[in-house]
Design a protein around this motif. Structure first.
Motif, PDB file in Angstrom:
ATOM      1  N   ARG A  54      43.957   2.531 -15.182  1.00  0.00           N
ATOM      2  CA  ARG A  54      44.169   2.782 -16.602  1.00  0.00           C
ATOM      3  C   ARG A  54      43.000   3.499 -17.255  1.00  0.00           C
ATOM      4  O   ARG A  54      42.891   3.547 -18.498  1.00  0.00           O
ATOM      5  CB  ARG A  54      44.418   1.447 -17.320  1.00  0.00           C
ATOM      6  CG  ARG A  54      45.682   0.723 -16.848  1.00  0.00           C
ATOM      7  CD  ARG A  54      45.745  -0.668 -17.462  1.00  0.00           C
ATOM      8  NE  ARG A  54      46.955  -1.410 -17.137  1.00  0.00           N
ATOM      9  CZ  ARG A  54      47.183  -2.055 -16.001  1.00  0.00           C
ATOM     10  NH1 ARG A  54      46.234  -2.025 -15.048  1.00  0.00           N
ATOM     11  NH2 ARG A  54      48.297  -2.708 -15.803  1.00  0.00           N
ATOM     12  N   SER A  55      42.124   4.067 -16.454  1.00  0.00           N
ATOM     13  CA  SER A  55      40.930   4.721 -17.004  1.00  0.00           C
ATOM     14  C   SER A  55      41.245   6.082 -17.606  1.00  0.00           C
ATOM     15  O   SER A  55      40.427   6.655 -18.309  1.00  0.00           O
ATOM     16  CB  SER A  55      39.869   4.869 -15.907  1.00  0.00           C
ATOM     17  OG  SER A  55      40.345   5.710 -14.865  1.00  0.00           O
ATOM     18  N   ARG A  56      42.442   6.597 -17.318  1.00  0.00           N
ATOM     19  CA  ARG A  56      42.841   7.892 -17.863  1.00  0.00           C
ATOM     20  C   ARG A  56      43.888   7.693 -18.945  1.00  0.00           C
ATOM     21  O   ARG A  56      44.359   6.584 -19.199  1.00  0.00           O
ATOM     22  CB  ARG A  56      43.387   8.777 -16.750  1.00  0.00           C
ATOM     23  CG  ARG A  56      42.407   8.955 -15.592  1.00  0.00           C
ATOM     24  CD  ARG A  56      43.048   9.739 -14.460  1.00  0.00           C
ATOM     25  NE  ARG A  56      42.183   9.787 -13.280  1.00  0.00           N
ATOM     26  CZ  ARG A  56      42.518  10.356 -12.132  1.00  0.00           C
ATOM     27  NH1 ARG A  56      43.707  10.930 -12.005  1.00  0.00           N
ATOM     28  NH2 ARG A  56      41.668  10.368 -11.121  1.00  0.00           N
ATOM     29  N   THR A  62      47.368   3.059  -8.090  1.00  0.00           N
ATOM     30  CA  THR A  62      46.294   2.948  -7.115  1.00  0.00           C
ATOM     31  C   THR A  62      46.881   3.125  -5.713  1.00  0.00           C
ATOM     32  O   THR A  62      48.097   3.250  -5.544  1.00  0.00           O
ATOM     33  CB  THR A  62      45.626   1.570  -7.217  1.00  0.00           C
ATOM     34  OG1 THR A  62      46.612   0.567  -6.921  1.00  0.00           O
ATOM     35  CG2 THR A  62      45.066   1.341  -8.615  1.00  0.00           C
ATOM     36  N   ALA A  63      46.016   3.126  -4.718  1.00  0.00           N
ATOM     37  CA  ALA A  63      46.498   3.284  -3.342  1.00  0.00           C
ATOM     38  C   ALA A  63      47.456   2.161  -2.967  1.00  0.00           C
ATOM     39  O   ALA A  63      48.542   2.399  -2.420  1.00  0.00           O
ATOM     40  CB  ALA A  63      45.318   3.327  -2.376  1.00  0.00           C
TER      41      ALA A  63
END
Length: 299
Positions: A54-56, A62-63
């Motif tokens: 959620r950093s963007r 995620t993988a």
């Protein structure tokens, strides 16, 4: 933990992945964004993993999230099939369709009808059994098959309901180098009796009726493909369906035997039936298949 996992959480996870965000997933599912976010957060906390970065501005998988989304898709698809089979059963459809087929019955006439069955009943599991002569009829009686495509010799048994489908012609053949294939005249019974006849047999009743057996020297096979191997290798002669031997005759590997003299009938015509137990009605899919196949064959 697995006991806290719900199908709704998996559905939300897949929708967020497909729609590219929590807000878009909420619009698709008819829910507010906060409910979508809370469901994903609960799923992450219960499993002890991070599904989305959620950093963007837009959350990205995620993988481990990418792997688990595909697992979620598989689980949801399986539950849809579960519900479809249950719904079909409530409407009289079989939970599965099991077909038993005698080795002399050709597959080709069944292909179009089975393709239609697949389209009409997409969630129906189908099983096929092909055994020695008599195997299909035996599976009907044991209840391990609901519909059989088979020979019924010498006549249709009283406990079966049978529908004539087609007549299967058999032609006598031997390897091109076999002594019978080299005789420059029509063959007699004495000629045939002097050589091994390759015979299809019932896997469980080798002492059963011997229809079409002429030679006193007999090798028995349950598998028609295995019999073809030994026929090509020159071990003996037999009568075979044309569709299995035409290419070998054209290539010179096999030769059709001339039985036009005082020997047995040059060809045998065997009736092929669709059959089920008289006291065990077919389900929706089996009845549908039978009707479709009979319609195609009459056309």
């Amino acid at each position: 933990m697995i006991e806290s996992l719900t199908l709704d959480q998996l559905r939300i996870l897949v929708t967020v992945s497909d729609e590219g965000g929590f807000s878009a997933a909420g619009r698709t599912l008819g829910r507010v964004q906060s409910a979508i976010s809370q469901s994903v957060k609960a799923l992450e906390e219960n499993q002890g993993i991070k599904l989305f970065d959620r950093s963007r501005q837009r959350p990205t998988l995620t993988a481990v999230g990418r792997v688990l989304v595909e697992q979620a898709r598989a689980i949801l698809a399986s539950t849809e099939r579960f519900e479809a089979i249950a719904a079909g059963t409530r409407q009289g459809q079989e939970a599965s369709l099991t077909l038993a087929i005698d080795p002399l019955v050709p597959t080709e006439p069944l292909i179009d009808s089975m393709r239609a069955v697949r389209d009409a009943f997409p969630n129906l599991p189908v099983s096929f059994y092909t055994e020695g002569l008599g195997g299909a009829e035996r599976r009907l009686r044991t209840g391990s098959a609901s519909l059989a495509f088979c020979l019924l010799l010498p006549s249709v048994p009283d406990d079966l309901t049978a529908y004539p489908l087609m007549d299967r012609t058999l032609i006598p053949v031997a390897a091109a180098a076999h002594p019978l294939a080299c005789l420059p005249r029509p063959l007699t019974r004495e000629d045939l009796d002097a050589h091994i006849q390759l015979v299809l047999a019932d896997a469980l009743d080798t002492d059963g009726p011997n229809y079409g057996v002429i030679s006193s020297r007999v090798w028995r096979f349950v598998d028609i493909a295995r019999r073809l191997d030994f026929l090509l290798a020159g071990f003996g002669w037999c009568k075979m369906p044309p569709y299995l031997v035409e290419q070998h005759i054209a290539a010179g590997r096999l030769k059709e035997l001339d039985l036009s003299g005082d020997g047995p009938s040059p060809t045998d015509t065997l009736p092929i039936y669709a059959a089920h137990m008289r006291n065990r009605a077919l389900g929706r899919a089996g009845s549908w298949l039978l009707d479709d196949l009979r319609r195609r064959l009459t056309q």
